[in-house]
Design an enzyme around this catalytic site. Structure first.
Site, PDB file in Angstrom:
ATOM      1  CG  HIS A 129      48.632  42.690  40.790  1.00 17.80           C
ATOM      2  ND1 HIS A 129      47.899  43.097  41.886  1.00 17.80           N
ATOM      3  CD2 HIS A 129      48.539  43.674  39.878  1.00 17.80           C
ATOM      4  CE1 HIS A 129      47.373  44.269  41.629  1.00 17.80           C
ATOM      5  NE2 HIS A 129      47.744  44.661  40.427  1.00 17.80           N
ATOM      6  CG  ASP A 311      48.165  38.165  43.624  1.00 19.15           C
ATOM      7  OD1 ASP A 311      47.961  37.228  44.421  1.00 19.15           O
ATOM      8  OD2 ASP A 311      47.993  39.367  43.936  1.00 19.15           O
ATOM      9  CG  ASP A 315      45.705  39.113  47.512  1.00 24.50           C
ATOM     10  OD1 ASP A 315      46.352  38.960  46.446  1.00 24.50           O
ATOM     11  OD2 ASP A 315      45.496  40.246  48.014  1.00 24.50           O
ATOM     12  NE  ARG A 316      44.709  41.185  42.289  1.00 23.00           N
ATOM     13  CZ  ARG A 316      44.680  42.187  41.427  1.00 23.00           C
ATOM     14  NH1 ARG A 316      44.931  41.952  40.154  1.00 23.00           N
ATOM     15  NH2 ARG A 316      44.410  43.406  41.829  1.00 23.00           N
ATOM     16  CE  LYS A 420      42.643  40.542  46.037  1.00 29.57           C
ATOM     17  NZ  LYS A 420      42.517  41.872  46.637  1.00 29.57           N
TER      18      LYS A 420
END
Ligand code: G6P
Ligand code: ZN
Length: 593
Positions: A129, A311, A315-316, A420
């Site tokens: 990010h 992001d 992954d976010r 993630k």
């Protein structure tokens, strides 16, 4: 297959160690200019190859994945890594189209692509990010054969190599290759570069996790509408193909869906910080009828029923419904609580986990459902061993899969990959809403799910305060002061509250026995409230102090207060315990979630 006539001779280039090449929570991150400077990238990449060879990874004749989040300098870095990979003995390099692969997609590619000649690992060119651009941040991370980030014993070896490196090897006569569309380049001598659609492998894995027909039903519900903000990161092509293409969301539902090298840069509403939270995902938060504290505001446009953001490397995730923010800790607990609605977990969930600073909402669900629950240090790599337990990596250990895990830092995922997965989190929520809507006959929103959840399990009010760009030595001094006192406050009354335990979090991995010390300072009170301090491991310059605050309210208590108000008294206690203002000179914080 496109034949490329080229000279595959290997050049050995003398080099010398460069200080500070130490991967943090998630790979090596530095200012872009530092990465671009003379041998910086080559030294690190060679150190990774040397580590792999020392660890007997089948580099020779093997397949390596190389791609990234589309940030500035990725095209150049990817070409360098390809040339170094062949010099290290690799036979095949795999790249997503445009050199793009989201972090979870790269994990899926390592795990699932090309049966029979699977990849031994991959480089992710991303600083997640963090903003991209010549004056901003760059990063690189190596993921192993299981698709997950390198474990600490491996990154330690990499660091050792960076400190003694004397040369690197490169096939510098290979021309730069066009990675813009699917193609396989035959370089001769059994060496090839395959460029494939960056979405296909991830999509195939996600199709095994969810019931796409049922999600399509939700999306076509007359009362449903959604928006997915890709924040000009790598998620764009995935969101367009999966959410608009496969699932039939209206064209334009995916916003900022063209990956840009600076994620929109200073002109964008998020100033190039492609970070899905209330502070940075400004456009989405506004469109969902919220202010940056997550409070409802008036809107002159119709507010979508579901909102999400990703992001830079996708992954976010952040999940919202109309005028309602789902905190990441709650999102994790709610997905686990409703996991029986997700086909991936049809045979039952065996394990779940959260990082230590993530709220204890998960633990309450796991206890009630009788599911094993783990508390690990911050960093996705700690979940990997739990997911690999009982597989061929640790065959003699009990299995915890199917498995769901997550972190307060907007990361959620499961054992279908070893990272993630922002898209997975969005689909998991859509799946839960779809099944609940099918059952009730009327549209169910995230807010409905949250209210139902709190009434059953109680609510863990939560907030994180960040103090960014603090003087590193001062921050370390403050942490040392609290560490030195650790334990001494247990049993005492602080700020009118009785402290139960006060310790430094240490983790013993139940699968391989490895120990991670110094993972944050915890103050835990008799009523379950927690104050946690740790230093960020992902910063590029200076130090970031993170303060995590949590207060539990039982199911019969007051469940609809604002989280920032509820934790404020804890913040006052935390500032007193840490003397943060006098150590760092900081009066104000940046509240994240
Ligand atoms: C990365 C990692 C996460 C971690 C996060 C916060 O996104 O992948 O696992 O939670 O960074 O790390 P930090 O050390 O900055 O708090
Ligand atoms: Zn990321």
């Amino acid at each position: 297959m496109a034949k490329v006539d080229c000279d595959l001779s290997v050049s050995t280039v003398p080099t010398a160690p460069i200080a500070g090449q130490k991967p943090g929570t998630s790979g090596l991150r530095k200012k872009t200019k530092e990465f671009m400077s003379e041998n910086y990238l080559a030294n690190f990449v060679q150190s990774v190859f040397n580590t792999l060879i020392e660890m007997k990874t089948p580099v020779q004749g093997g397949t390596l994945v190389v791609s990234g989040d589309g940030r500035f300098w990725n095209p150049e870095a990817i070409q360098i890594i390809i040339k170094m990979a062949f010099a290290a003995g690799v036979s095949r390099v795999w790249c997503g189209t445009g050199g793009l692969l989201s972090t979870p997609a790269l994990s899926a590619v390592i795990r699932a692509r090309g049966k029979g000649f699977e990849s031994f690992g991959g480089f992710i060119c991303s600083a997640s990010h963090n903003p991209g651009g010549i004056n901003d941040d760059y990063g690189i991370k190596y993921n192993c054969e299981n698709g997950g980030p390198s474990p600490e014993k491996m990154t330690d070896l990499m660091v050792e190599w960076t400190a003694k490196i004397a040369e690197y090897k490169i096939c510098d006569k290979i021309p730069d290759l066009d990675l813009s569309k699917p193609i396989t380049y035959d370089l001769g001598d059994g060496k090839s570069v395959e460029v494939f659609d960056c979405v296909e492998d991830h999509l195939a894995v996600l199709k095994t996790c969810f019931d796409f027909d049922s999600i399509r039903g939700l999306i076509s519900h007359p009362d449903f509408s959604m928006t997915y903000d890709c924040m000009s990161g790598v998620q764009g092509p995935y969101a367009i193909k999966i959410v608009e293409g496969e699932l039939g969301a209206a064209a334009g539902s995916c916003k900022n869906a063209v990956p840009l090298p600076d994620f929109g840069g200073p002109e964008s509403a998020w100033h190039g910080h492609a970070d899905p939270n209330l502070t940075y995902a400004v456009e989405l938060v506004r469109d969902m009828g919220l202010n940056k504290e997550g409070l409802p505001i008036a809107s002159d446009k119709p507010i979508p029923k579901f909102g999400a953001a990703a992001d830079g490397d996708a992954d976010r995730n952040m999940i919202l419904s109309s005028q309602f923010f789902v905190s990441p800790s709650d999102s994790l607990a709610m997905i686990v609580a409703n996991s029986d609605l997700i086909p991936q977990f049809k045979d039952g969930l065996k394990g779940c986990a959260r990082s230590m600073p993530t709220s204890g909402a998960l633990d309450i669900v796991a206890k009630k459902k009788g599911i094993e629950c783990f508390e690990v240090p911050t960093g996705w790599k700690f979940f990997g061993n739990l997911m690999d337990s009982g597989t061929h990596y640790f065959p003699d250990k009990k299995t915890y899969t199917p498995f769901i895990c997550g972190e307060e830092s907007f990361g959620t995922g499961a054992d279908h990959v070893r990272e993630k997965d922002g898209m997975w989190a969005v689909l998991a929520w859509l799946q839960i809403l779809a099944k609940k809507t099918e059952k009730s006959g009327k549209l169910v929103t995230c807010e409905d799910v949250a209210n139902e959840h709190w009434k059953e399990y109680g609510r863990n009010y939560y907030a994180r305060y960040d103090y960014e760009g603090v003087d590193k030595a001062k921050a370390e001094e403050m942490m040392k002061m609290m560490s030195d006192k650790a334990g001494s406050l247990a049993g005492q009354e602080v700020g009118g509250m009785k402290m139960k335990t006060n310790d430094i979090f240490e983790y013993v991995d139940p699968v391989d026995g490895s120990v991670s010390k110094n993972q944050g300072i915890r103050y835990i009170f008799e009523d379950g409230s927690r104050i946690i301090f740790r230093l960020s491991g992902t910063g590029v310059a200076g130090a970031t102090v993170r303060l995590y605050l949590e207060k539990y309210e039982a199911a019969d208590g007051s469940l609809n207060q604002h989280q920032f108000e509820v934790v404020k008294p804890l913040a006052a206690i935390a500032l007193e315990l840490s003397q943060l203002q006098s150590y760092t000179g900081r009066e104000t914080e940046h509240i994240l979630n």
